[in-house]
Design a protein around this motif. Structure first.
Motif, PDB file in Angstrom:
ATOM      1  N   ARG A   1       0.785  -1.235  -0.109  1.00  0.00           N
ATOM      2  CA  ARG A   1       0.078   0.108   0.122  1.00  0.00           C
ATOM      3  C   ARG A   1       0.910   1.231  -0.001  1.00  0.00           C
ATOM      4  O   ARG A   1       0.390   2.210  -0.624  1.00  0.00           O
ATOM      5  CB  ARG A   1      -0.960  -0.095   1.087  1.00  0.00           C
ATOM      6  CG  ARG A   1      -1.986  -1.112   0.973  1.00  0.00           C
ATOM      7  CD  ARG A   1      -2.941  -1.146   2.423  1.00  0.00           C
ATOM      8  NE  ARG A   1      -3.960  -1.998   2.228  1.00  0.00           N
ATOM      9  CZ  ARG A   1      -4.952  -2.442   2.922  1.00  0.00           C
ATOM     10  NH1 ARG A   1      -4.766  -2.054   4.131  1.00  0.00           N
ATOM     11  NH2 ARG A   1      -5.960  -3.124   2.591  1.00  0.00           N
TER      12      ARG A   1
ATOM     13  N   GLN B   1     -11.589  -0.732  -6.473  1.00  0.00           N
ATOM     14  CA  GLN B   1     -10.908  -0.765  -5.158  1.00  0.00           C
ATOM     15  C   GLN B   1     -11.219  -2.402  -4.677  1.00  0.00           C
ATOM     16  O   GLN B   1     -10.167  -2.843  -4.149  1.00  0.00           O
ATOM     17  CB  GLN B   1     -11.889  -0.086  -3.958  1.00  0.00           C
ATOM     18  CG  GLN B   1     -11.531  -0.377  -2.342  1.00  0.00           C
ATOM     19  CD  GLN B   1     -11.767   1.010  -1.830  1.00  0.00           C
ATOM     20  OE1 GLN B   1     -12.619   1.947  -2.354  1.00  0.00           O
ATOM     21  NE2 GLN B   1     -11.614   0.927  -0.559  1.00  0.00           N
TER      22      GLN B   1
ATOM     23  N   ASP C   1      -7.903  -4.361  -3.394  1.00  0.00           N
ATOM     24  CA  ASP C   1      -7.922  -5.028  -2.353  1.00  0.00           C
ATOM     25  C   ASP C   1      -7.277  -6.566  -2.549  1.00  0.00           C
ATOM     26  O   ASP C   1      -6.673  -7.040  -1.801  1.00  0.00           O
ATOM     27  CB  ASP C   1      -9.180  -5.146  -1.521  1.00  0.00           C
ATOM     28  CG  ASP C   1      -9.725  -3.784  -0.913  1.00  0.00           C
ATOM     29  OD1 ASP C   1      -8.762  -3.032  -0.739  1.00  0.00           O
ATOM     30  OD2 ASP C   1     -10.869  -3.568  -0.811  1.00  0.00           O
TER      31      ASP C   1
ATOM     32  N   GLU D   1      -7.918   2.444  -1.171  1.00  0.00           N
ATOM     33  CA  GLU D   1      -7.476   1.315  -0.491  1.00  0.00           C
ATOM     34  C   GLU D   1      -6.202   1.687   0.334  1.00  0.00           C
ATOM     35  O   GLU D   1      -6.017   0.881   1.435  1.00  0.00           O
ATOM     36  CB  GLU D   1      -7.220   0.116  -1.630  1.00  0.00           C
ATOM     37  CG  GLU D   1      -7.333  -1.114  -1.192  1.00  0.00           C
ATOM     38  CD  GLU D   1      -5.868  -1.577  -0.998  1.00  0.00           C
ATOM     39  OE1 GLU D   1      -5.533  -2.686  -0.860  1.00  0.00           O
ATOM     40  OE2 GLU D   1      -5.051  -1.156  -1.967  1.00  0.00           O
TER      41      GLU D   1
END
Length: 612
Positions: free
Chosen positions: A144, A211, A215, A334
């Motif tokens: 991330r 999204q 994920d 996210e």
């Protein structure tokens, strides 16, 4: 020239750090974009200027068509200077304006915006507590941190390269058609309404789909990194196939989410081609009708044709830019699940550096159950006098490691107080607290750097002589000098691999010991400090350990009771309580839990599962 634009914004500029960053998407991006405000405004203006020039060129192409209706000599006599000036504009000024626009976007904004987000996100995440990291995959956190900056950069790129440009272009196109004949606006307006509807339909579906795909990609990364990090366990238990199946489950979910996303784009493309056909036929057909009725010139027909063909080419790009924009917003959203999480374990507003004078530790009614209401510690009262050596034993889960983590303030106590020299550790800065504590852990993981860098972690300003002296004390100098990594690094310059994987367990432990010896902190915590050492090395290290303890306040956790038998006092923990304490001889004489451990141990280890 490049360097000037690249230095317009400093991605490492000072900024007000916050423990609770914005959790909404737009405030989050706005907060990161503050240093770029002036550059963003200038970039938007240039994008509008470039779009206006493109529309103006199409308008002028129509004018040229009309001019060519006369004789060549007359056209040149009447409009030669005008044509030369336009040619010079196209050859000189237009490229300069385009270059300025591109330099702002590609060189001033994109490299620095991604760098700023990555730097600040990493800085924020590093401030999170140990408990926060224990609740997530390191691979997912890193993924991330790495994927959010380029996604945010893509969002900015699409805003200025596509969205601002296309809006300015559409407004210019409407003005051009209306100036030629207001009736040409009708098919364009109908098309705009239908096109806006398609955009709305696409965006409503792309955001959630993007999204979900992001994920899923993060889940794959987490599982793959987990397998690679624990490759020894995978190989040792022959779980190659089960790890593949575990990864395939996440990979297949990624495939399914990506398929869902791509279906949206396929429908969008099919509808868009139909709408563009309506645009071309509507505008060009209407322009031809007006020409046939003598109400429009050939130049107007040519300009309308060029404009609609340009819009036809642009609409797919605009749609893709918009969907990319919202897809990347989904990636940013996210990433915010990690980057925008609040930091709960923070220094108090009036925190001061720890002033350590003696090394006295007091635990007063300390309880901590990790929010579960059980486990951990329960109403512990304990005083460790300055320079006292404490041994800590007990079954697994008795609360030994919890006590050490609370002392380091990796977690805050749920109730009670921990005092060092009379100062509540919640009222001192975390860095000053941990700088006064040296710890050797059972899990002697090292940084993926050189041996020298790992030892220097204890005291970054230490000299080479200090490093070597610490390594010799830890019985590590001899094997370090024989090390060589695949890139040619030797001795103290050799890389140890991820988590020190290129060293044996005993070698890692000795490098860790050298690091703590170099730190020379007045409070020393030993958590199974010799668990990875063979008997011969342990015997050599024991002298070093006892030498390290001189003049320090020490807490040593051990299952191997022989390593703590000489401590000033031994604490026996069970179910979060201190149930026995005293010297080795006193505890044996009591015939309690410690005596049972001593009687049952084999080679000095506690039978941790033995019944009381």
């Amino acid at each position: 020239m490049f360097r000037y634009f690249e230095n317009l914004v400093d991605p490492y500029c000072d900024y007000p750090e916050t423990d609770r960053p914005p959790t909404k998407l737009w405030p989050f991006l706005k907060d990161y974009a503050k240093p770029f405000r002036k550059v963003f405004i200038l970039t938007a203006v240039m994008s509008i200027v470039v779009a206006g020039i493109e529309v103006g060129l199409i308008y002028y192409m129509g004018r040229v068509v009309d001019l060519l209706g006369g004789s060549p000599a007359q056209v040149w006599n009447d409009h030669g200077l005008e044509l030369i000036l336009v040619a010079l504009f196209i050859l000189i000024l237009r490229p300069l304006l385009q270059l300025f626009d591109v330099l702002l976007l590609n060189n001033a904004v994109l490299p620095n915006f991604g760098t700023l987000i990555r730097w600040r996100a990493h800085k924020h995440v590093l401030r999170q507590s140990v408990g926060w990291f224990e609740n997530d995959f390191a691979g997912r956190i890193a993924n991330r941190i790495m994927q959010t900056p380029p996604a945010a950069g893509e969002v900015v790129f699409q805003v200025f390269d596509a969205i601002t440009f296309s809006l300015a272009y559409l407004v210019g196109a409407a003005v051009l058609l209306m100036s030629a004949d207001s009736r040409l606006m009708l098919p364009l307006l109908v098309w705009l309404v239908l096109y806006a509807g398609l955009i709305r339909w696409t965006i409503a579906r792309v955001g959630p789909a993007s999204q979900a795909a992001s994920d899923a990609r993060s889940a794959v990364t987490g599982r793959v990194v987990d397998a690679y990090t624990n490759i020894h366990s995978v190989k040792m238990f022959a779980h190659h196939d089960s790890e593949l199946a575990y990864a395939k489950e996440a990979i297949d979910l990624t495939r399914e989410t990506f398929q869902t996303e791509m279906r949206i784009y396929t429908i969008m493309d099919a509808v868009l081609v139909t709408l563009n056909g309506l645009l071309i036929v509507g505008v060009v057909g209407w322009a031809i009708v007006l020409w046939m009725q003598g109400q429009a010139s050939v130049g107007i027909v040519a300009a309308a044709t060029a404009l609609t063909l340009r819009l036809n080419a642009m609409t797919g790009w605009i749609m893709w830019a918009l969907t990319t924009f919202f897809r990347q917003l989904g990636v940013v959203a996210e990433g915010m699940q990690t980057i925008a999480q609040p930091i709960d374990l923070v220094d108090a507003p009036d925190a001061t550096p720890l002033r350590l004078s003696e090394g006295r530790i007091d635990l007063r009614e300390v309880s901590h159950h990790y929010g579960r209401g059980e486990g951990g510690l329960d109403r512990i009262n304990l005083t460790i006098h300055p320079g006292e050596k404490i041994g800590l034993i007990g079954r697994s889960g008795a609360g030994k490691s919890t006590l050490v983590k609370l002392l380091l303030r990796f977690y805050d106590v749920e109730s009670g107080q921990i005092l060092i020299d009379g100062q509540d550790i919640r009222g001192v800065t975390q860095d000053s607290l941990r700088s006064q504590i040296g710890m050797v852990q059972q899990d002697s993981a090292l940084l993926h750097r050189s041996v020298r860098d790992n030892i220097l972690y204890g005291r970054p300003d230490a000299s080479e002589a200090d490093i070597v002296a610490a390594a010799k004390q830890a019985e590590a100098d001899e094997f370090i000098r024989d090390l060589q990594d695949p890139k040619g690094g030797r001795g103290y310059n050799a890389q140890v691999g991820e988590r020190g994987v290129k060293l044996s367990g005993g070698q890692r432990q000795r490098v860790t010991l050298a690091r703590v010896i170099l730190k020379d902190a007045p409070i020393l915590l030993l958590d199974e400090a010799t668990s990875a050492l063979d008997s011969e090395v342990e015997a050599a290290i024991q002298g070093t350990l006892y030498g390290m303890m001189q003049g320090k306040t020490v807490i040593a956790i051990a299952h191997r009771l022989s390593t703590i038998a000489q401590m000033d006092r031994i604490l026996v923990m069970d179910q979060g309580h201190i149930v026995e304490q005293g010297s080795h001889a006193d505890l044996l004489a009591q015939g309690g839990l410690y005596a049972q451990f001593w009687a049952r141990q084999s080679g000095g280890f506690i039978d941790a599962d033995a019944a009381e």
